[in-house]
Design an enzyme around this catalytic site. Structure first.
Site, short mmCIF file in Angstrom:
data_model
loop_
_atom_site.label_atom_id
_atom_site.label_comp_id
_atom_site.label_asym_id
_atom_site.label_seq_id
_atom_site.Cartn_x
_atom_site.Cartn_y
_atom_site.Cartn_z
N LEU A 69 13.25 -2.50 -7.31
CA LEU A 69 14.24 -1.47 -7.64
C LEU A 69 15.27 -1.36 -6.51
O LEU A 69 16.48 -1.39 -6.74
CB LEU A 69 13.51 -0.12 -7.84
N ALA A 91 21.20 1.07 -2.66
CA ALA A 91 20.45 1.91 -3.61
C ALA A 91 19.02 2.07 -3.11
O ALA A 91 18.14 1.27 -3.43
CB ALA A 91 20.46 1.29 -5.01
N ARG A 144 -17.14 7.30 24.99
CA ARG A 144 -16.31 7.33 26.20
C ARG A 144 -16.74 8.51 27.10
O ARG A 144 -16.76 9.65 26.66
CB ARG A 144 -14.84 7.48 25.81
N GLN A 164 -14.00 20.62 24.34
CA GLN A 164 -13.57 21.34 23.13
C GLN A 164 -12.18 20.95 22.66
O GLN A 164 -11.89 20.99 21.47
CB GLN A 164 -13.64 22.85 23.38
N GLU A 209 8.25 4.17 -1.74
CA GLU A 209 8.07 4.86 -3.04
C GLU A 209 8.64 6.28 -2.98
O GLU A 209 8.09 7.22 -3.55
CB GLU A 209 6.61 4.81 -3.49
N GLY A 210 9.75 6.39 -2.27
CA GLY A 210 10.40 7.69 -2.07
C GLY A 210 9.98 8.29 -0.75
O GLY A 210 8.79 8.42 -0.47
C1 LIG Z 1 7.94 -1.92 3.99
C2 LIG Z 1 8.71 -1.48 2.79
C3 LIG Z 1 8.27 -1.84 1.53
C4 LIG Z 1 8.98 -1.46 0.39
N1 LIG Z 1 8.58 -1.90 -0.85
C5 LIG Z 1 9.39 -1.68 -1.92
C6 LIG Z 1 9.11 -2.29 -3.19
O1 LIG Z 1 8.10 -2.99 -3.37
N2 LIG Z 1 9.99 -2.11 -4.21
C7 LIG Z 1 11.12 -1.35 -4.08
O2 LIG Z 1 11.88 -1.25 -5.03
N3 LIG Z 1 11.41 -0.75 -2.89
C8 LIG Z 1 10.58 -0.90 -1.82
N4 LIG Z 1 10.88 -0.31 -0.59
C9 LIG Z 1 12.07 0.53 -0.47
C10 LIG Z 1 11.75 1.99 -0.22
O3 LIG Z 1 11.22 2.59 -1.38
C11 LIG Z 1 13.03 2.64 0.30
O4 LIG Z 1 13.22 2.14 1.62
C12 LIG Z 1 12.99 4.13 0.29
O5 LIG Z 1 12.98 4.59 -1.04
C13 LIG Z 1 14.13 4.78 1.05
O6 LIG Z 1 15.35 4.19 0.78
P1 LIG Z 1 16.31 3.75 2.01
O7 LIG Z 1 15.46 2.97 2.93
O8 LIG Z 1 17.52 3.11 1.47
O9 LIG Z 1 16.67 5.10 2.73
P2 LIG Z 1 17.90 6.09 2.40
O10 LIG Z 1 17.87 6.44 0.93
O11 LIG Z 1 19.14 5.54 2.95
O12 LIG Z 1 17.48 7.38 3.23
C14 LIG Z 1 17.79 7.56 4.61
C15 LIG Z 1 17.36 8.97 5.00
O13 LIG Z 1 18.10 9.94 4.21
C16 LIG Z 1 17.19 10.79 3.53
N5 LIG Z 1 17.76 11.15 2.23
C17 LIG Z 1 18.28 10.33 1.28
N6 LIG Z 1 18.70 11.04 0.22
C18 LIG Z 1 18.41 12.35 0.50
C19 LIG Z 1 18.59 13.58 -0.21
N7 LIG Z 1 19.12 13.61 -1.44
N8 LIG Z 1 18.18 14.72 0.39
C20 LIG Z 1 17.62 14.70 1.63
N9 LIG Z 1 17.43 13.58 2.34
C21 LIG Z 1 17.82 12.42 1.78
C22 LIG Z 1 15.91 9.98 3.40
O14 LIG Z 1 14.78 10.80 3.21
C23 LIG Z 1 15.88 9.23 4.72
O15 LIG Z 1 15.35 10.07 5.71
C24 LIG Z 1 10.15 -0.65 0.54
C25 LIG Z 1 10.56 -0.26 1.82
C26 LIG Z 1 9.87 -0.67 2.93
C27 LIG Z 1 10.37 -0.26 4.29
#
Ligand SMILES: Cc1cc2nc3c(=O)[nH]c(=O)nc-3n(C[C@H](O)[C@H](O)[C@H](O)COP(=O)(O)OP(=O)(O)OC[C@H]3O[C@@H](n4cnc5c(N)ncnc54)[C@H](O)[C@@H]3O)c2cc1C
Length: 405
Positions: free
Chosen positions: A146, A151, A290, A301, A386-387
């Protein structure tokens, strides 16, 4: 004494926000046997490989084969297509038990489920007959594509396009961060088939098969954790896909992707709970052995307090996860909320518990002689993919307050 309200009124919280449908859970004999069998397999065969998988950052084909041989990869697939027919809780119990030993290995099952969910949700009988027997047997792997460079959280902003040409679709674009995308035989790809202003009716889902001309994986990311799980860029250079590989109807892709995540996020929560449990056990063992100031550090504690908080956080996340699985499996109209809540709580628990595990081990927690530094690095991804945790909060808040899809 004030009257007790027994009838719901408009300003009272809904049943959903007060603990769900009332569906309880108690692990069945079969689920307990499954959990214990997978835990034993993970202890004996996967845990001894975990550090090497992390160090070499290469996909553990031997672990994939092990999970296939023991029918673990068949859990998400219906019996009529050669699967085991496990419910969501069974799949999560297995992911948790594997991730307790090795988070990369737990992800093999989680991604097999994630990639297959579009087909489970919207696939035709023909498609299931065609692909499920090999997937269920672990002879083939499937990924879920996705995300793109532009995106991420905004999944509807996908730019990869699919254009109809006769009986085929032509797919053009690039996906980023696709778990196991380079090693999978099949990829569920989400591409725009409509116009951008249709937003949530703009996407469609296609199964792209390895070897289709124009489909390749130009690069794999170098990562902080889950290092044996390859994270691939996927390029689609006018890939011709037959119309029978369209999953569901044209324009249904966004809905299929969201329904998929509602069912797959608990798998990531399970991975998080497994990682936290592994770290808790490693820290507890260490605290017994340890010695400083002439006695085991477990007698201090401040160490006991950390271990107790780690145990409570892990168990709390686990109970929410199992409850969420039960609600989702029972067809809760609030599935998105349960799924988001369990991933939110479990991801944060895993991060905190693994960080504290490093603290319990002191300097030894920071070096790779012990597994907790790996677990801390592995835990971080459960707050991101996954979000992100921010997106999980948006999903929960939308369920409470209402709002746009
Ligand atoms: C190791 C790895 C494996 C993955 N595997 C898959 C996969 O198998 N298939 C797949 O499709 N994707 C996969 N992903 C993608 C992953 O789901 C996305 O990286 C993730 O959804 C975040 O998107 P982004 O990295 O573009 O961050 P961005 O969307 O650019 O977000 C950057 C920051 O802004 C924040 N943000 C964004 N929008 C908002 C909002 N509306 N309100 C508040 N905060 C916001 C986010 O929380 C984050 O802190 C993978 C990613 C990684 C790193």
């Amino acid at each position: 004494m004030p009257a007790v309200h027994v009838l719901p009124s408009a300003d009272q919280p809904s049943a959903a926000s007060m603990g769900g449908s009332g569906v309880g859970y108690r692990l069945t004999e079969d689920q307990l046997m499954l959990r214990d069998a997978v835990r034993l397999l993970a202890d004996e065969r996967i845990a001894p490989r975990a550090a090497e998988i992390d160090r070499t950052a290469s996909f553990p084909w031997d672990v994939k084969d092990l999970l296939a041989t023991h029918d673990v990869l068949g859990l998400p697939f219906p019996v009529e297509y050669g699967g085991v027919g496990g419910d969501l809780l069974a799949v999560c119990l297995a992911i948790e038990a594997i991730s307790r030993a090795c988070a990369t290995s737990g992800l093999i099952l989680a991604v097999q489920e994630l990639g297959a969910l579009p087909l489970l949700i919207a696939g035709s009988d023909d498609q299931k007959h065609r692909w499920f027997p090999d997937l269920a047997a672990g002879r083939t792997l499937i990924a879920f594509a996705l995300t793109e460079a532009e995106a991420g959280s905004d999944a509807a902003a996908v730019r990869t396009r699919a254009v109809r040409e006769g009986d085929d679709w032509i797919i053009e674009g690039t996906k980023r961060f696709i778990s196991q995308g380079d090693v999978a035989d099949l990829v569920a790809v989400f591409a725009a088939t409509g116009s951008a202003n249709q937003r949530h009716r703009n996407l469609s889902c296609f199964i792209v098969e390895k070897g289709m001309p124009g489909f390749r994986s130009p690069r794999v990311e170098h990562k902080m954790g889950i290092r044996g799980s390859t994270t691939a860029e996927l390029a689609f250079d006018r890939v011709r896909v037959p119309a029978e590989n369209l999953v569901g109807e044209e324009g249904e892709g966004f809905s299929i992707a969201m329904q998929t995540l509602d069912r797959s996020r608990p798998g990531i929560a399970a991975q998080a709970v497994g990682i936290a449990q592994g770290a808790l056990e490693a820290a507890t063992r260490y605290a017994r052995e340890r010695r400083q100031f002439g006695r085991p550090i477990g007698e201090f504690q401040l160490i006991q307090g950390m271990l107790a908080d780690m145990d409570a956080a892990t168990e709390g996340a686990r109970q929410l996860l199992y409850k969420a699985c039960t609600e989702i499996e029972a067809g809760s109209p609030d599935a998105a909320r349960w799924s988001a809540m369990c991933k939110l709580v479990a991801g944060d628990a895993a991060m905190r518990v693994t960080t504290d595990a490093v603290q319990v081990l002191g300097g030894y927690g920071y070096i790779d002689e012990f597994p907790v530094e790996r677990m801390m690095r592995d835990a971080k991804i459960t707050q991101l993919y996954e979000g992100t945790q921010q997106i999980q909060r948006l999903v929960v808040a939308r369920s409470l307050l209402g709002g746009p899809d």
